[in-house]
Write a protein that holds these residues in place. Sequence first.
Motif, PDB file in Angstrom:
ATOM      1  N   MET A   1       8.627   8.005  -3.530  1.00  0.00           N
ATOM      2  CA  MET A   1       8.459   7.694  -2.105  1.00  0.00           C
ATOM      3  C   MET A   1       9.169   6.380  -1.790  1.00  0.00           C
ATOM      4  SD  MET A   1       4.929   7.151  -0.020  1.00  0.00           S
ATOM      5  CE  MET A   1       4.485   8.858  -0.233  1.00  0.00           C
ATOM      6  N   LYS A   3       9.620   2.850  -0.486  1.00  0.00           N
ATOM      7  CA  LYS A   3       8.687   1.771  -0.167  1.00  0.00           C
ATOM      8  C   LYS A   3       9.130   1.076   1.110  1.00  0.00           C
ATOM      9  CE  LYS A   3       7.212   0.884  -4.883  1.00  0.00           C
ATOM     10  NZ  LYS A   3       7.078  -0.115  -5.961  1.00  0.00           N
ATOM     11  N   GLN A   4       8.178   0.792   1.927  1.00  0.00           N
ATOM     12  CA  GLN A   4       8.478   0.150   3.199  1.00  0.00           C
ATOM     13  C   GLN A   4       7.854  -1.233   3.215  1.00  0.00           C
ATOM     14  OE1 GLN A   4       6.854   2.784   6.060  1.00  0.00           O
ATOM     15  NE2 GLN A   4       8.443   4.324   5.826  1.00  0.00           N
ATOM     16  N   GLY A  13       4.032   2.116  10.074  1.00  0.00           N
ATOM     17  CA  GLY A  13       3.958   3.470   9.506  1.00  0.00           C
ATOM     18  C   GLY A  13       2.597   4.081   9.630  1.00  0.00           C
ATOM     19  N   VAL A 429       0.150  -3.139  -2.838  1.00  0.00           N
ATOM     20  CA  VAL A 429       0.492  -1.728  -2.722  1.00  0.00           C
ATOM     21  C   VAL A 429      -0.690  -1.016  -2.080  1.00  0.00           C
ATOM     22  CG1 VAL A 429       0.971   0.411  -3.974  1.00  0.00           C
ATOM     23  CG2 VAL A 429       2.045  -1.727  -4.707  1.00  0.00           C
ATOM     24  N   ASN A 430      -0.415  -0.256  -1.031  1.00  0.00           N
ATOM     25  CA  ASN A 430      -1.460   0.577  -0.447  1.00  0.00           C
ATOM     26  C   ASN A 430      -1.686   1.750  -1.401  1.00  0.00           C
ATOM     27  OD1 ASN A 430      -3.221   2.085   1.064  1.00  0.00           O
ATOM     28  ND2 ASN A 430      -1.740   2.603   2.661  1.00  0.00           N
ATOM     29  N   THR A 433      -0.970   5.529  -0.368  1.00  0.00           N
ATOM     30  CA  THR A 433       0.378   5.982  -0.002  1.00  0.00           C
ATOM     31  C   THR A 433       1.452   5.473  -0.940  1.00  0.00           C
ATOM     32  OG1 THR A 433       0.798   4.091   1.433  1.00  0.00           O
ATOM     33  CG2 THR A 433      -0.278   6.007   2.434  1.00  0.00           C
ATOM     34  N   LYS A 434       1.096   4.469  -1.750  1.00  0.00           N
ATOM     35  CA  LYS A 434       2.029   3.800  -2.660  1.00  0.00           C
ATOM     36  C   LYS A 434       3.066   2.965  -1.916  1.00  0.00           C
ATOM     37  CE  LYS A 434      -0.274   5.867  -5.802  1.00  0.00           C
ATOM     38  NZ  LYS A 434      -1.434   5.152  -6.379  1.00  0.00           N
ATOM     39  N   ASP A 435       2.877   2.736  -0.624  1.00  0.00           N
ATOM     40  CA  ASP A 435       3.759   1.863   0.136  1.00  0.00           C
ATOM     41  C   ASP A 435       3.477   0.410  -0.213  1.00  0.00           C
ATOM     42  OD1 ASP A 435       4.805   4.039   1.435  1.00  0.00           O
ATOM     43  OD2 ASP A 435       3.575   3.813   3.233  1.00  0.00           O
ATOM     44  N   ILE A 437       3.078  -3.450   0.852  1.00  0.00           N
ATOM     45  CA  ILE A 437       2.588  -4.115   2.062  1.00  0.00           C
ATOM     46  C   ILE A 437       2.569  -5.616   1.824  1.00  0.00           C
ATOM     47  CG2 ILE A 437       0.545  -4.502   3.510  1.00  0.00           C
ATOM     48  CD1 ILE A 437      -0.117  -1.593   3.266  1.00  0.00           C
ATOM     49  N   TYR A 453      -6.901   0.649   4.632  1.00  0.00           N
ATOM     50  CA  TYR A 453      -6.005   0.373   3.518  1.00  0.00           C
ATOM     51  C   TYR A 453      -6.818  -0.002   2.290  1.00  0.00           C
ATOM     52  CZ  TYR A 453      -2.300   0.208   6.989  1.00  0.00           C
ATOM     53  OH  TYR A 453      -1.421   0.535   7.989  1.00  0.00           O
ATOM     54  N   LYS A 458       0.350  -5.380  -7.150  1.00  0.00           N
ATOM     55  CA  LYS A 458       1.651  -4.752  -7.418  1.00  0.00           C
ATOM     56  C   LYS A 458       1.904  -4.700  -8.916  1.00  0.00           C
ATOM     57  CE  LYS A 458       5.211  -5.308  -4.918  1.00  0.00           C
ATOM     58  NZ  LYS A 458       6.401  -5.841  -4.198  1.00  0.00           N
TER      59      LYS A 458
END
Length: 458
Positions: A1, A3-4, A13, A429-430, A433-435, A437, A453, A458
């Motif tokens: 995925m 990462k944002q 998002g 890391v959320n 979702t593995k995004d 942050i 969240y 990380k």
Amino acid sequence: MIKQFLALGLIAGLFLTSCSKKEDTSETTTELAEGSFKPFTADEAETAVIYEVNVRQFSPEGTFAAVTKEIPNIKKLGVKILWLMPVHPIGVEKRKEGLGSYYSISDYRGVNPEFGTAEDLKQLIETAHANGIYVVLDWVANHTAWDHPWMKSNPDFYEKDEKGNFISPFDWTDVVSLEYNNPALRKAMIADMKYWLDEFKIDGFRCDMAHMVPTDFWAEAKKELANGREIFMLGETEEPELLKNGVFDSAYGWELHHIMNDIANAKKDVSAIDVYMDSIQHKWEKDDYKMLFTSNHDENSWAGTEFERMGDAVETFAALTYALPSVPLIYNGQEEDFNRRLKFFVKDSIDRNPNAKMRGVYEKLGDLKNNNEAFNGAKNAGSYERIKTSDDKSILAFKRKKNSSEAYFVGNFTKETKEVTLPITGEFVNFMTKDAITLDATKKVSLKPWQYYILVQK
């Protein structure tokens, strides 16, 4: 995925959850290496998820064999304790409609033929153990069916009114209350409980209406039943007295459950959770812990499904039961997005949904519970620290920590988008979702209605 990374003060998002299709497990089981299954210990509860099985309604077949076939999929949810609702024969005399209530027991050592044979049940337990899952039986010690053999052989085992009539508790007309002032009853009850530990190799009990049975009986029973082994004892109670001196391991989180329902319906706000969490240190001993839930067999049948009671907040509150210090519960069908009140006394099986959203959610939450030490939730739980925000009536934020592991939960418990500041700075890391942050304590964060969240290192 992909990462944002978020600009300071902005979380962008939508919250995403993955939906995973169930595999056909009719011909396969996931097994541990031979001899690797360990007897239950208190440490196992730290990372445990409980799954409640209503055997009758779990499948169209309504059998032990159907449950056995599904165990590998239950394991994927992170489940470590399988709670079987009563498996005993149901009384016929004064029976409720249809097939009757599981809690009207006519033989404590028998197996309900509706579900299969004793050998079928043993196979279920053996398969659960082979998958690293402990099994606890629902034990109904407060009353029996009217046609239990004790009614004729030992009528002194039962309570009577001033006229000598047998007594039904509350309006439960299909059962009759037991008399715990009789030492012979206590001995017989403990012997019947011990039978299941010795002959079926179960790992403990969920004790129905535990607070209606004298506490000193449970203390006596626990001592004799354990006898050098550890067993898991879950009491359907919110009486702290029953957890003293190790009698019960865990109690019900009814109070928080009702608070969650009220918040979902805007009858209360997050401050009610704060009051509840603050009260724990005054009511409970340090190593006491609760089973938290958004549904169970009683809630589903009598109060409504979690979707009826919580609407769009279902996932948020499910996540909360995992994030708080606790052992969380999944009631059968919740992972299927099942949204119907199951009938209690007749056959009414759940529907399977291969595209269920909540299955993916529960699999992720199970992974979190099983593997992140900060979310240990039993006698040696990770610490809980409330994090103050700019809107503590709408936003619940807290930190969990144990040893070198730490994590945050941040959730909007309203139907409106909220812009708030959080005293948290860092990169996370959320988990869901593995995004990636990035948070800055000086900047505002935007949270959509019921958005949450789980922020891990990380």
